[in-house]
Design an enzyme around this catalytic site. Structure first.
Site, PDB file in Angstrom:
ATOM      1  N   THR A 156       0.865  -1.188   0.000  1.00  0.00           N
ATOM      2  CA  THR A 156       0.000   0.000   0.000  1.00  0.00           C
ATOM      3  C   THR A 156       0.900   1.236   0.000  1.00  0.00           C
ATOM      4  O   THR A 156       1.301   1.706  -1.046  1.00  0.00           O
ATOM      5  CB  THR A 156      -0.985  -0.013   1.176  1.00  0.00           C
ATOM      6  OG1 THR A 156      -0.267  -0.266   2.392  1.00  0.00           O
ATOM      7  CG2 THR A 156      -2.051  -1.079   0.990  1.00  0.00           C
ATOM      8  N   LYS A 182       4.272  -6.973   3.861  1.00  0.00           N
ATOM      9  CA  LYS A 182       3.975  -5.594   3.531  1.00  0.00           C
ATOM     10  C   LYS A 182       3.757  -4.844   4.839  1.00  0.00           C
ATOM     11  O   LYS A 182       3.250  -5.385   5.824  1.00  0.00           O
ATOM     12  CB  LYS A 182       2.754  -5.473   2.618  1.00  0.00           C
ATOM     13  CG  LYS A 182       1.414  -5.860   3.208  1.00  0.00           C
ATOM     14  CD  LYS A 182       0.708  -4.814   4.052  1.00  0.00           C
ATOM     15  CE  LYS A 182       0.584  -3.499   3.346  1.00  0.00           C
ATOM     16  NZ  LYS A 182      -0.026  -2.483   4.287  1.00  0.00           N
ATOM     17  N   THR A 193       2.583  -7.069  13.046  1.00  0.00           N
ATOM     18  CA  THR A 193       2.168  -5.701  12.815  1.00  0.00           C
ATOM     19  C   THR A 193       2.159  -5.328  11.346  1.00  0.00           C
ATOM     20  O   THR A 193       2.692  -4.307  10.950  1.00  0.00           O
ATOM     21  CB  THR A 193       3.102  -4.758  13.581  1.00  0.00           C
ATOM     22  OG1 THR A 193       4.437  -5.201  13.375  1.00  0.00           O
ATOM     23  CG2 THR A 193       2.816  -4.797  15.047  1.00  0.00           C
ATOM     24  N   GLU A 280       6.852   4.901   7.351  1.00  0.00           N
ATOM     25  CA  GLU A 280       6.382   6.061   6.588  1.00  0.00           C
ATOM     26  C   GLU A 280       7.184   7.314   6.936  1.00  0.00           C
ATOM     27  O   GLU A 280       7.197   7.769   8.082  1.00  0.00           O
ATOM     28  CB  GLU A 280       4.891   6.272   6.834  1.00  0.00           C
ATOM     29  CG  GLU A 280       4.063   5.157   6.202  1.00  0.00           C
ATOM     30  CD  GLU A 280       2.581   5.223   6.520  1.00  0.00           C
ATOM     31  OE1 GLU A 280       1.807   4.584   5.795  1.00  0.00           O
ATOM     32  OE2 GLU A 280       2.202   5.890   7.493  1.00  0.00           O
ATOM     33  N   ASN A 403       0.048  10.476   5.685  1.00  0.00           N
ATOM     34  CA  ASN A 403      -1.174  10.112   6.385  1.00  0.00           C
ATOM     35  C   ASN A 403      -2.244  11.193   6.424  1.00  0.00           C
ATOM     36  O   ASN A 403      -3.410  10.904   6.716  1.00  0.00           O
ATOM     37  CB  ASN A 403      -0.850   9.664   7.814  1.00  0.00           C
ATOM     38  CG  ASN A 403      -0.212   8.294   7.819  1.00  0.00           C
ATOM     39  OD1 ASN A 403      -0.878   7.290   7.606  1.00  0.00           O
ATOM     40  ND2 ASN A 403       1.095   8.252   8.035  1.00  0.00           N
ATOM     41  N   SER A 408      -8.247   9.984   1.107  1.00  0.00           N
ATOM     42  CA  SER A 408      -8.701  10.732  -0.075  1.00  0.00           C
ATOM     43  C   SER A 408      -7.687  10.717  -1.216  1.00  0.00           C
ATOM     44  O   SER A 408      -8.036  11.035  -2.332  1.00  0.00           O
ATOM     45  CB  SER A 408      -9.015  12.177   0.307  1.00  0.00           C
ATOM     46  OG  SER A 408      -7.907  12.796   0.925  1.00  0.00           O
TER      47      SER A 408
END
Length: 408
Positions: A156, A182, A193, A280, A403, A408
């Site tokens: 993702t 992933k 996790t 991230e 994030n 959206s």
């Protein structure tokens, strides 16, 4: 995928084919993107399975069903989609999973409970049954693919595909272990996790396989954190096809059991580290070591308090040797600690001991260590023999950017 993490390995590793494992990918298009988003893995009859799952009480139907399925100990197929986590979707989400299980079971001629399903992506949107059926149909007839393609398909917000492999000698046979995972955000230790899948051609009884996965998880997937958030979909499955031809391993006392476990743990730890390296927005891979605690469990809770502290993580992102933030994190953990016995280090350099800055403290070597990509932080409590190691990453503006508009 977005810009590759600066902590990523140079390339996807070479993973061996695992006898009895066939990988295929397809497009279900659960999200508006131009890429494969569904991985299908077919497993030879007789494959055993073990699994660990999130403890998040708002988990997906995939997790609820998977917890029950692993009790049967048999697996014939795995379906993983990216783009829709199918979590918090009520009966409609469960019906979609059951439809996928029945569809694959009908194709293979097996029990639906031998078909494992995982989903990852946006929470709160039911998996569209029409797209699910079409995507699975395409996967069932697709050409076999590489490990890398299977790993890329389940990503993702990941910036690189993640894989790892190891081998072991069991009896007179060399057995192989390979895994993909992933994960990049919503990463915190509460069983496992992210979504991770490990495969071996060894013959292993389900009960022992479950023990091996549980033990391996504790020091790997359960010892990493990116942002302290535990996903609704966390799943790690371990499949053993038995095609290596070794004598069935049913007990830890069986010859070769320890060697196989070591290989599984090696793969699990490598995959867990890769998840953190792809955290991230991450620019630093951080190892937190705690020693001198009253117990190992206490040490781990303290290590996680340090690893999850936004103040510690932002200081390291800024390459600031602010050891006071580590002291703060130790103190807030709610575990036994004595300020006047506490010692803190960065890399190999002690910056504080016995509750005070070290005499003649020179920040230059500490600052040099913090400029690197791999950072080590240590805390010794001086109370006992308890110790633990966890891994995390720094917290940068990149995390917010990813994030702030994820849905959206």
């Amino acid at each position: 995928m977005t810009t590759r993490s600066p902590l990523a390995p140079d390339s996807f590793p070479l993973l061996p084919d695992i006898a009895g494992v066939t990988r295929r990918v397809a497009r279900a298009q659960y999200k508006n993107w131009d890429r494969c988003d569904l991985t299908y893995v077919e497993l030879t009859p007789g494959t055993t399975v073990a699994g660990v799952f999130t403890r998040n009480v708002c988990c997906s139907s995939e997790v609820e069903l998977g917890r029950e399925q692993v009790k049967g100990g048999a697996g014939r197929a795995l379906i993983v989609n990216a783009g829709n986590s199918n979590a918090f979707t009520g009966y409609r989400g469960r019906e979609a999973v059951e439809q996928i299980m029945e569809q694959v079971a009908g194709h293979l001629g097996c029990d639906a409970n031998e078909v494992f399903v995982s989903s990852t992506g946006v929470i709160g949107v039911p998996l569209p049954k029409d797209k699910a059926r079409a995507g699975v149909d395409a996967a069932l007839t697709a050409a076999p693919c590489s490990w890398e393609a299977a790993a890329e398909t389940i990503c993702t917000t990941d910036t690189f595909a993640k894989g790892s492999a190891a081998s072991a000698v069991v009896g007179d046979r060399t057995v192989h272990v390979a895994g993909i995972v992933k994960g990049s955000g919503m990463i915190a230790p509460d069983m496992a996790t992210m979504l991770g899948y490990i495969f071996t051609d060894a013959a292993v009884a389900p009960a022992l396989l479950q023990d091996m996965l549980g033990e391996a998880t504790g020091g790997s997937f359960n010892s990493i954190t990116v942002d302290s958030d535990t996903s609704t979909s966390d799943t790690v499955l371990l499949f053993a096809t038995g095609r290596a031809g070794n004598p069935l391993l049913a007990s830890w006392d069986d010859a070769g059991a320890d060697a196989l476990y070591a290989a599984i743990r090696q793969v699990a730890l490598d995959l867990a580290h890769q998840v953190v390296r792809d955290g991230e927005g991450a620019s630093k891979f951080i190892e937190v070591q705690v020693s001198g605690a009253e117990s190992d469990d206490s040490a781990k809770r303290i290590a996680l308090a340090i690893a999850n502290s936004p103040l510690v993580k932002t200081a390291i992102a800024g390459e600031d040797a602010n050891w006071g933030r580590v002291v703060m994190a130790v103190g807030k953990a709610g575990e036994p600690a004595d300020r006047d016995r506490l010692a803190i280090r960065f890399g190999d350099h002690w910056v504080a001991k016995d509750g005070l800055p070290v005499d003649g403290y020179d920040e230059a070597p500490v600052a040099a260590h913090l400029k690197g990509h791999d950072i080590r932080v240590g805390a010794d409590l001086g109370l006992g023999e308890g110790r633990a190691t966890v891994w995390t990453c720094d917290l940068t503006h990149g995390y917010i950017s990813i994030n702030a508009d994820y849905r959206s």
